[in-house]
Design an enzyme around this catalytic site. Sequence first.
Site, PDB file in Angstrom:
ATOM      1  N   GLY A 291      25.956 -32.753  21.913  1.00 43.96           N
ATOM      2  CA  GLY A 291      26.523 -34.039  22.314  1.00 43.96           C
ATOM      3  C   GLY A 291      26.246 -35.075  21.246  1.00 43.96           C
ATOM      4  O   GLY A 291      25.122 -35.150  20.730  1.00 43.96           O
ATOM      5  N   GLU A 292      27.239 -35.887  20.919  1.00 43.46           N
ATOM      6  CA  GLU A 292      27.064 -36.886  19.870  1.00 43.46           C
ATOM      7  C   GLU A 292      26.072 -37.971  20.246  1.00 43.46           C
ATOM      8  O   GLU A 292      25.654 -38.761  19.400  1.00 43.46           O
ATOM      9  CB  GLU A 292      28.424 -37.508  19.530  1.00 43.46           C
ATOM     10  CG  GLU A 292      29.075 -38.240  20.674  1.00 43.46           C
ATOM     11  CD  GLU A 292      30.594 -38.280  20.559  1.00 43.46           C
ATOM     12  OE1 GLU A 292      31.137 -39.388  20.618  1.00 43.46           O
ATOM     13  OE2 GLU A 292      31.208 -37.223  20.421  1.00 43.46           O
ATOM     14  N   ASN A 293      25.672 -38.014  21.519  1.00 41.46           N
ATOM     15  CA  ASN A 293      24.682 -38.995  21.950  1.00 41.46           C
ATOM     16  C   ASN A 293      23.253 -38.503  21.718  1.00 41.46           C
ATOM     17  O   ASN A 293      22.299 -39.175  22.099  1.00 41.46           O
ATOM     18  CB  ASN A 293      24.874 -39.354  23.426  1.00 41.46           C
ATOM     19  CG  ASN A 293      24.793 -38.148  24.345  1.00 41.46           C
ATOM     20  OD1 ASN A 293      25.373 -37.099  24.066  1.00 41.46           O
ATOM     21  ND2 ASN A 293      24.092 -38.292  25.458  1.00 41.46           N
TER      22      ASN A 293
END
Length: 464
Positions: A291-293
């Site tokens: 996840g890019e988070n």
Amino acid sequence: MKDGALVAMGGFGVVGIPENGVLAMIEKKIKNLRIVSNIAGIDTWGIGLLLQHDQVVEINASYVGENPIFEKLYLTGGISLNLIPQGSLAERCRMAAGGMPAGYMKAGVGTCVETGGFPMRVGLDGKSIVQVSRPKEKRVFDEHEYLLEEGLHVDFSMIRAHQADKYGNLRFRKTARNFNPDMAGIGDVVIAEVDQIVDEIPPDQVHYPGCFVDRVYKSPHMYHKIERIRYIDAPAASKDSKSSTKDSKRQKIAARATKELKDGMYCNLGVGIPVAVANTVIGKVDVDLQGENGIVGMGPYPKQGQEDPDLINAGKETITEAIGHSHNRSSDAFGMMRGKHLHMTMLGSLQVSETGDIANWIIPGQKVKGMGGAMDLVACGSRVVVVMEHVGPGGTAKFLPKCTIPLTGKGCISTLITDLGVFEFKPKEGFVLTEIASDTTVEKIKKCTPAKFSVSSDLKKMDA
């Protein structure tokens, strides 16, 4: 902090934001704020509260699609918007924190990020354009084009951490780390809001050294809101026939998309349909979902009662952690992409062109979302799989000869999966229909597809 300050805020959605710091800014009635943040928050919390109180004149962010207050302000000339690809935003922060003035990045090549001209501010009539973005310098390295991005410096950095010790060292918790370490280093004054203050964080558990931090305060109230609670065991809500049909299409797409994942892969999943893949893939293949988070090793939605406000996916939904997972800051998440450490990225789209272009971040004059991490993902050089419904509302064509809305990336799509079929992009042939849904025909697909495509001589059933 005074009126007109340039302020960076950590967080992703409402996770990891300095929520009490925002409330203090409202209480002090600080005006004309210029905000640097990954996301513009939601209308009822975080930056959204500052917008409610008319305290913000400019937003510098990658995604603003969850805040109707901001969207209304922007479309009516009430606020300026500088959209920045999410990975570029993280890297611009990291560069500034490390004393580097600028660097070259792939994200945005061939889009309005490169050419400029994006309406940063419209007139009060909602039609005239008052300010536009400037074009960026472009250079070629190893036969690839890159854009020059400058480091970001601000007056104040407001971040959120789980713990601080008396030396100012910080420790973050799960996906609440996100942009906080990157935003911390760019402020003349760095202010950390923390859940706990302890005597000493063990040295090998320090996520951010105290030399970067100027002020620390303990949260007087720990709200830890959850933007989108999702449960894997939640009973299905009753829906009308139109919604049920839409869900059926999306489930069909997600089920087929899961087959693209192979054992040992690292794969990024975007928001929307790709998120459903995380729940569909359970027990089928051994993959690490990124996840890019700031997480590698996403699990499915939690069971009821097991949700964690510091554990979300890029769509701000509650998730679980897979065995062997890890957490990281945003600049590392995008470093994984740029460094080709991911095998595949899967994302949704508003439009796709017959030459492999993708457009998925804005409908000018109608809908303002922002590119988020999409421009970084499609430029990273790994395989790009696009999943979308074949036609939009009212039968609107989405697979076109040429995209009619601003691009996310040019010629970057490897595979397109819709509810009608699977299309593989071949450099010399264009898109080739290789699989077809059992409830349609090639003639029906051609009728609703303005884009040119050929049909494989070995056409298979998509849902076999």
